[in-house]
Design an enzyme around this catalytic site. Structure first.
Site, PDB file in Angstrom:
ATOM      1  CD  GLU A   1      20.044   5.965  25.559  1.00  0.00           C
ATOM      2  OE1 GLU A   1      20.943   5.171  25.850  1.00  0.00           O
ATOM      3  OE2 GLU A   1      19.134   5.707  24.757  1.00  0.00           O
TER       4      GLU A   1
ATOM      5  CD  GLU B   1      20.216   7.597  20.646  1.00  0.00           C
ATOM      6  OE1 GLU B   1      20.046   6.371  20.746  1.00  0.00           O
ATOM      7  OE2 GLU B   1      21.065   8.216  21.293  1.00  0.00           O
TER       8      GLU B   1
HETATM    9  C1  BG6 Z   1      21.014   4.323  22.600  1.00  0.00           C
HETATM   10  C2  BG6 Z   1      22.341   5.026  22.643  1.00  0.00           C
HETATM   11  O1  BG6 Z   1      20.781   3.697  23.798  1.00  0.00           O
HETATM   12  O2  BG6 Z   1      20.859   3.251  21.743  1.00  0.00           O
HETATM   13  C3  BG6 Z   1      23.153   4.897  21.375  1.00  0.00           C
HETATM   14  O3  BG6 Z   1      22.207   6.384  22.983  1.00  0.00           O
HETATM   15  C4  BG6 Z   1      23.061   3.476  20.873  1.00  0.00           C
HETATM   16  O4  BG6 Z   1      24.458   5.302  21.636  1.00  0.00           O
HETATM   17  C5  BG6 Z   1      21.601   3.172  20.549  1.00  0.00           C
HETATM   18  O5  BG6 Z   1      23.869   3.218  19.782  1.00  0.00           O
HETATM   19  C6  BG6 Z   1      21.352   1.796  19.977  1.00  0.00           C
HETATM   20  O6  BG6 Z   1      21.886   0.830  20.819  1.00  0.00           O
HETATM   21  P1  BG6 Z   1      22.934  -0.233  20.287  1.00  0.00           P
HETATM   22  O7  BG6 Z   1      23.432  -0.902  21.498  1.00  0.00           O
HETATM   23  O8  BG6 Z   1      22.190  -1.121  19.385  1.00  0.00           O
HETATM   24  O9  BG6 Z   1      23.987   0.561  19.582  1.00  0.00           O
END
Ligand code: BG6
Length: 487
Positions: free
Chosen positions: A181, A384
């Site tokens: 990211e 993701e």
């Molecule tokens: C992404 C990141 O932005 O979102 C992850 O690459 C992160 O590392 C994921 O865990 C979800 O966000 P959060 O803040 O709910 O963990």
């Protein structure tokens, strides 16, 4: 009526994802140094995480110190991923496990051995790793001593790290992502966690309305160095092993105009540009976007970009584009992404949101994939996507996460639509393969996994793994290569 059969390409890389500082734990084991995240406390939706100069475990809990203890459970976890049918496991190497201080002369053998064993385990189960080189991760020493990516010297430290891991894992890893990211580097939260620039106060804020011109200069200079480092790493990877493919990794985020007012449409276009395309253009096309000069001028940013750097960027474009996708927001004329108060844009009144206020928008995924593909025509990989929720284990051991099944199902349909549109999507890794620490809030109870881990926000628990309902559902989807989404 017969159910629709959804089509995913043969060999589609279904899988799941994690990140080292959120899942490994064992933060000071096996010769590992501290990383920036090891200095970050837990928080929650109302209370931002803190970053403390000294690690004070009497006073604070640091969730990366325990993660979901994957360091100790990696064999069990990979076996479970294989049982789900994963074709790929997207994970990250903890830079400070390989170079504890970042500027060490020689790598830490124990760290190298750990990942070798993990990759060999993946191979045994026919799971191809997709490996992020830095996922919100920098050796603490590089932040403190050098000021993180704002210092050009860090490019060389990163390249030494890159050369070490590309060489060490040649034949075991052929798909790499440079910086997780990277576009988060355009805002305050990201300059800390992706660029290693330590904040003025202990609080980690998503956006800093008080950022000065000096702060913005440091932030965008750091990003430039990350681009250069990534481009050099792409070239290096291809030299070391022509079979390697390297991708960029973006936080994929769609901005819709809040209304059809022309100023809202213009604001959405600007937010799309700064958030999505500023970084993607450099990494995919090898040059800054045509509007970058105006953006820099308006924000008082002055970057000394040499001809040599321009050539490096041109020659180090990525082989594919990977991105995360969770939500979309709206833009309103007059808002400025870099000066927003709390989050990114305005909530979309047409969409439902998660318990953490993240809008749920499967159709936005199809839209965004088409946008990216039209612009770059490079293979896309979703690395993701998922839903964070409070979940509990029933007395019989079951975890009923129907919300996750519903979320994934609709996103898979959107992916199938985009593939039908003609988008070249090569894979999908859900976030997260297993319950891990939330990056944003540092909570453990914001669970994303297919596999439940018995641990709480303060690191207490047995760390026993249990399969959630979504685990079995996803296993079935993978076994049919996504054909059966309506069942
Ligand atoms: C992404 C990141 O932005 O979102 C992850 O690459 C992160 O590392 C994921 O865990 C979800 O966000 P959060 O803040 O709910 O963990």
């Amino acid at each position: 009526m017969k159910n629709k059969e959804y089509q995913f390409p043969e060999g589609f890389l279904w899988g799941g994802a994690t990140a080292a500082t959120q899942c490994e734990g064992a933060w000071d084991v096996g010769g590992k140094g501290a990383s920036v995240l090891d200095h970050c406390t837990n928080g929650d939706r109302e209370h931002p995480r803190l970053i403390t100069a000294e690690i004070d475990t009497e006073k604070y809990h640091y969730p990366s110190h325990t993660g979901c203890e994957q360091y100790d459970h990696y064999e069990e976890d990979i076996k479970l991923f294989a049982e789900a049918g994963f074709k790929t496991y997207r994970m990250s190497i903890n830079w400070s496990r390989i170079f504890p201080n970042g500027d060490d002369m020689v790598p830490n053998q124990e760290g190298l051995d750990y990942y070798r064993k993990l990759f060999e385990k993946c191979k045994e189960y026919h799971i191809e790793p997709t490996v992020t080189m830095t996922h919100y991760d920098m050796p603490w020493n590089l932040s403190v001593k050098y000021g993180g990516w704002a210092n050009r010297k860090v490019v060389d430290f990163f390249l030494k790290y890159a050369e070490t891991i590309f060489t060490e894992y040649k034949g075991l890893v052929t798909r790499w992502l440079t910086h997780n990211e990277i576009n988060f580097g355009t805002v305050s939260y990201g300059e800390i966690v992706t660029s290693g620039i330590l904040p003025k106060s202990e609080r980690i804020v998503m956006q800093d309305p008080n950022a000065t011109t000096e702060d913005l200069n440091r932030r965008f200079k750091a990003l430039h160095h990350e681009f250069v480092a990534s481009a050099k790493a792409v070239q290096l990877a291809h030299e070391i092993d022509p079979a390697i493919e390297v991708g960029c990794m973006m936080c994929g985020f769609a901005f819709y105009p809040l209304s059809c007012k022309p100023e809202d449409v213009a604001a959405a276009q600007r937010d799309m540009e700064i958030w999505n395309y500023y970084c993607m253009d450099v990494m995919s096309k090898g040059k800054y976007p045509y509007w970058a000069k105006r953006f820099w001028d308006e924000n008082g940013i002055s970057l000394a970009i040499s001809e040599e750097d321009k050539t490096i960027l041109e020659n180090g474009t990525v082989d594919f584009i990977s991105f995360s996708y969770y939500r979309t927001d709206c833009s309103k004329g007059g808002d400025k992404l870099l000066e927003g108060n709390t989050d990114f844009g305005m909530p979309n009144p047409e969409l439902e949101a998660t318990e953490w206020g993240w809008s749920i928008d499967p159709q936005g995924l199809r839209w965004l994939m088409n946008e990216y593909y039209a612009r770059y025509e490079k293979p896309l990989m979703i690395v993701e996507n998922g839903i964070g929720a409070y979940e509990q284990q029933e007395s019989d051991g079951a975890i009923h996460d129907n919300h996750r099944i519903a979320y994934m199902k609709e996103h898979f349909k959107a992916m199938a639509q985009a593939i039908e549109d003609g988008v070249d999507l090569i894979g999908y890794a859900c976030w997260s393969a297993i319950d891990i620490v939330s990056a944003g809030t540092g909570e453990f109870k914001k669970r994303y996994g297919l596999i439940y881990v018995d641990a709480d926000d303060l690191g207490n628990g047995t760390y026993k793994r249990s399969k959630k309902d979504s685990f079995y559902w996803y296993k079935n989807v993978i076994s049919c290569n996504g054909k059966n989404l309506d069942e």
